[in-house]
Design a protein around this motif. Structure first.
Motif, PDB file in Angstrom:
ATOM      1  N   MET A  32       1.748  -4.141   5.353  1.00 40.09           N
ATOM      2  CA  MET A  32       0.532  -4.874   4.990  1.00 40.09           C
ATOM      3  C   MET A  32      -0.577  -3.883   4.652  1.00 40.09           C
ATOM      4  O   MET A  32      -0.911  -3.021   5.453  1.00 40.09           O
ATOM      5  CB  MET A  32       0.080  -5.772   6.160  1.00 40.09           C
ATOM      6  N   TYR A  33      -1.127  -4.006   3.445  1.00 40.35           N
ATOM      7  CA  TYR A  33      -2.194  -3.099   3.018  1.00 40.35           C
ATOM      8  C   TYR A  33      -3.524  -3.478   3.668  1.00 40.35           C
ATOM      9  O   TYR A  33      -3.850  -4.657   3.813  1.00 40.35           O
ATOM     10  CB  TYR A  33      -2.347  -3.139   1.502  1.00 40.35           C
ATOM     11  N   ARG A  34      -4.292  -2.444   4.028  1.00 43.78           N
ATOM     12  CA  ARG A  34      -5.622  -2.645   4.594  1.00 43.78           C
ATOM     13  C   ARG A  34      -6.666  -2.543   3.495  1.00 43.78           C
ATOM     14  O   ARG A  34      -6.682  -1.577   2.737  1.00 43.78           O
ATOM     15  CB  ARG A  34      -5.929  -1.582   5.648  1.00 43.78           C
ATOM     16  N   LYS A  64     -12.948 -11.939   1.554  1.00 42.11           N
ATOM     17  CA  LYS A  64     -12.080 -11.771   2.724  1.00 42.11           C
ATOM     18  C   LYS A  64     -11.110 -12.940   2.859  1.00 42.11           C
ATOM     19  O   LYS A  64      -9.912 -12.754   3.113  1.00 42.11           O
ATOM     20  CB  LYS A  64     -12.926 -11.638   3.991  1.00 42.11           C
ATOM     21  N   THR A 111      -7.086 -12.438   2.417  1.00 42.76           N
ATOM     22  CA  THR A 111      -6.295 -12.721   3.614  1.00 42.76           C
ATOM     23  C   THR A 111      -5.169 -13.701   3.306  1.00 42.76           C
ATOM     24  O   THR A 111      -4.054 -13.585   3.839  1.00 42.76           O
ATOM     25  CB  THR A 111      -7.186 -13.280   4.741  1.00 42.76           C
ATOM     26  N   GLU A 127      -2.049 -12.163   2.278  1.00 45.58           N
ATOM     27  CA  GLU A 127      -1.434 -11.334   3.327  1.00 45.58           C
ATOM     28  C   GLU A 127      -1.903  -9.886   3.318  1.00 45.58           C
ATOM     29  O   GLU A 127      -1.170  -8.983   3.719  1.00 45.58           O
ATOM     30  CB  GLU A 127       0.098 -11.414   3.240  1.00 45.58           C
ATOM     31  N   TYR A 128      -3.132  -9.664   2.867  1.00 48.19           N
ATOM     32  CA  TYR A 128      -3.738  -8.354   3.057  1.00 48.19           C
ATOM     33  C   TYR A 128      -4.481  -8.364   4.395  1.00 48.19           C
ATOM     34  O   TYR A 128      -4.961  -9.407   4.848  1.00 48.19           O
ATOM     35  CB  TYR A 128      -4.728  -8.042   1.930  1.00 48.19           C
ATOM     36  N   GLU A 129      -4.541  -7.200   5.028  1.00 47.15           N
ATOM     37  CA  GLU A 129      -5.322  -7.049   6.254  1.00 47.15           C
ATOM     38  C   GLU A 129      -6.731  -6.645   5.833  1.00 47.15           C
ATOM     39  O   GLU A 129      -6.945  -5.530   5.362  1.00 47.15           O
ATOM     40  CB  GLU A 129      -4.695  -5.990   7.154  1.00 47.15           C
ATOM     41  N   PHE A 186     -10.910  -6.139   6.219  1.00 47.26           N
ATOM     42  CA  PHE A 186     -12.007  -5.820   7.111  1.00 47.26           C
ATOM     43  C   PHE A 186     -13.300  -5.797   6.301  1.00 47.26           C
ATOM     44  O   PHE A 186     -13.292  -5.504   5.111  1.00 47.26           O
ATOM     45  CB  PHE A 186     -11.809  -4.448   7.766  1.00 47.26           C
TER      46      PHE A 186
END
Length: 236
Positions: A1-3, A18, A22, A25-27, A29
Motif C-alpha cells: 500500500m502506497y503512502r 483524502k 483512501t 486503497e492508498y494510505e 495522511f
C-alpha cells in the motif's frame, strides 16, 4: 500500500482528496505541522506528496526545495494559480507534476497512479534504497547517520548528515551556499555562514579519518562540490 501525504491547508479540499484516495486503497495522511513540513516528510517517508503552493509561513516551492535535500519522492503540486510561470517554478523547484484547482478527481487519480508507476512500478528504474547512498565505495547510511569507506566508519551529527547528503545528491556539481544553508535550517537553531563553515570542516575531518581527505572542494564565491574521483583529493 502506497503512502500519500497531502500538504494542503484548506480543510475541504484536503478532506475530499483524502477520502477519494483512501477509497482506492492508498494510505493517506494530511500534514499538520505547517511550520515543519520537512520534518513530517522525513518521519512519514511517504511514497508521493500532493503539495499546495499557498501555505502558512512558507510556500510550497520552499518546502519542495527542502524535501529535495534528502528525498526524491514524487511531488505533485496543487494550486489555484494557473499561470505558466507558476508551473515552471514548480518544476524548477523540484516538482514532478502540476494540477490546477478546481481539479477533476479522475485526473488527480490518473496523475497519482502515473507518478507512482514511474517511481516504483513497471516504468521505474532499479534504484538504491532511499536510506542509502553510495559512490565509488563511499557509503552514506541516512538511518544510522554514518559514513563508511574501506571498512572504516564514522558517525555524523544531524547537521553533518544534512550537509553531506546535500553534497552527495549533487556529487560532481556545485552545491551553492544558500542551498546548503537551507538544508541546515530548522525552527530551533539559528543558521548562518559560520554554522555552514563549521559543519563543512567537521565533515571534512571525518572523511579524512576514513581515508578520503580533500574530497569536498571549496568553490570560491559559490559553495562546495563533492568530488567523484577519489584519486583527485588535493586539499581544497
Amino acid at each position: 500500500m502506497y503512502r500519500i501525504l497531502i500538504v494542503e491547508d484548506d480543510d475541504k479540499i484536503a478532506h475530499i482528496l483524502k477520502d477519494t484516495l483512501t477509497k482506492y486503497e492508498y494510505e493517506v495522511f494530511r500534514a499538520v505541522r505547517f511550520h515543519d513540513i520537512k520534518g513530517e516528510v522525513a518521519e512519514l517517508e511517504p511514497d508521493l506528496i500532493l503539495l499546495d503552493i499557498n501555505l502558512p509561513r512558507y510556500d510550497g516551492f520552499y518546502w519542495c526545495r527542502q524535501i529535495r535535500t534528502f528525498s526524491n519522492v514524487p511531488i505533485i503540486f496543487l494550486s489555484a494559480r494557473t499561470g505558466e510561470m507558476d508551473q515552471v517554478m514548480a518544476i524548477e523547484n523540484g516538482g514532478d507534476d502540476y494540477l490546477t484547482k478546481p481539479f477533476n478527481l479522475d485526473v488527480v487519480l490518473a496523475k497519482v497512479k502515473g507518478a507512482l508507476r514511474r517511481a516504483y512500478g513497471e516504468y521505474a528504474q532499479a534504484q538504491p534504497s532511499r536510506d542509502e547512498w553510495e559512490l565509488n565505495g563511499l557509503k552514506l547510511d541516512r538511518m544510522k547517520n554514518t559514513l563508511e569507506f574501506a571498512g572504516k566508519r564514522m558517525e555524523l551529527t544531524k547537521n553533518e548528515l544534512l550537509l553531506f547528503d546535500c553534497l552527495a545528491q549533487k556529487a560532481g556539481s556545485i552545491a551553492g551556499r544558500e542551498e546548503l544553508l537551507e538544508a541546515l535550517w530548522d525552527d530551533v537553531h539559528f543558521v548562518d555562514d559560520n554554522t555552514l563553515t563549521v559543519n563543512v570542516t567537521r565533515v571534512r575531518r571525518k572523511l579524512e579519518e576514513i581515508g578520503l581527505p580533500g574530497i569536498i572542494e571549496t568553490v570560491r564565491g559559490q559553495g562546495y562540490r563533492l568530488q567523484t574521483e577519489w584519486g583527485n583529493t588535493g586539499d581544497a
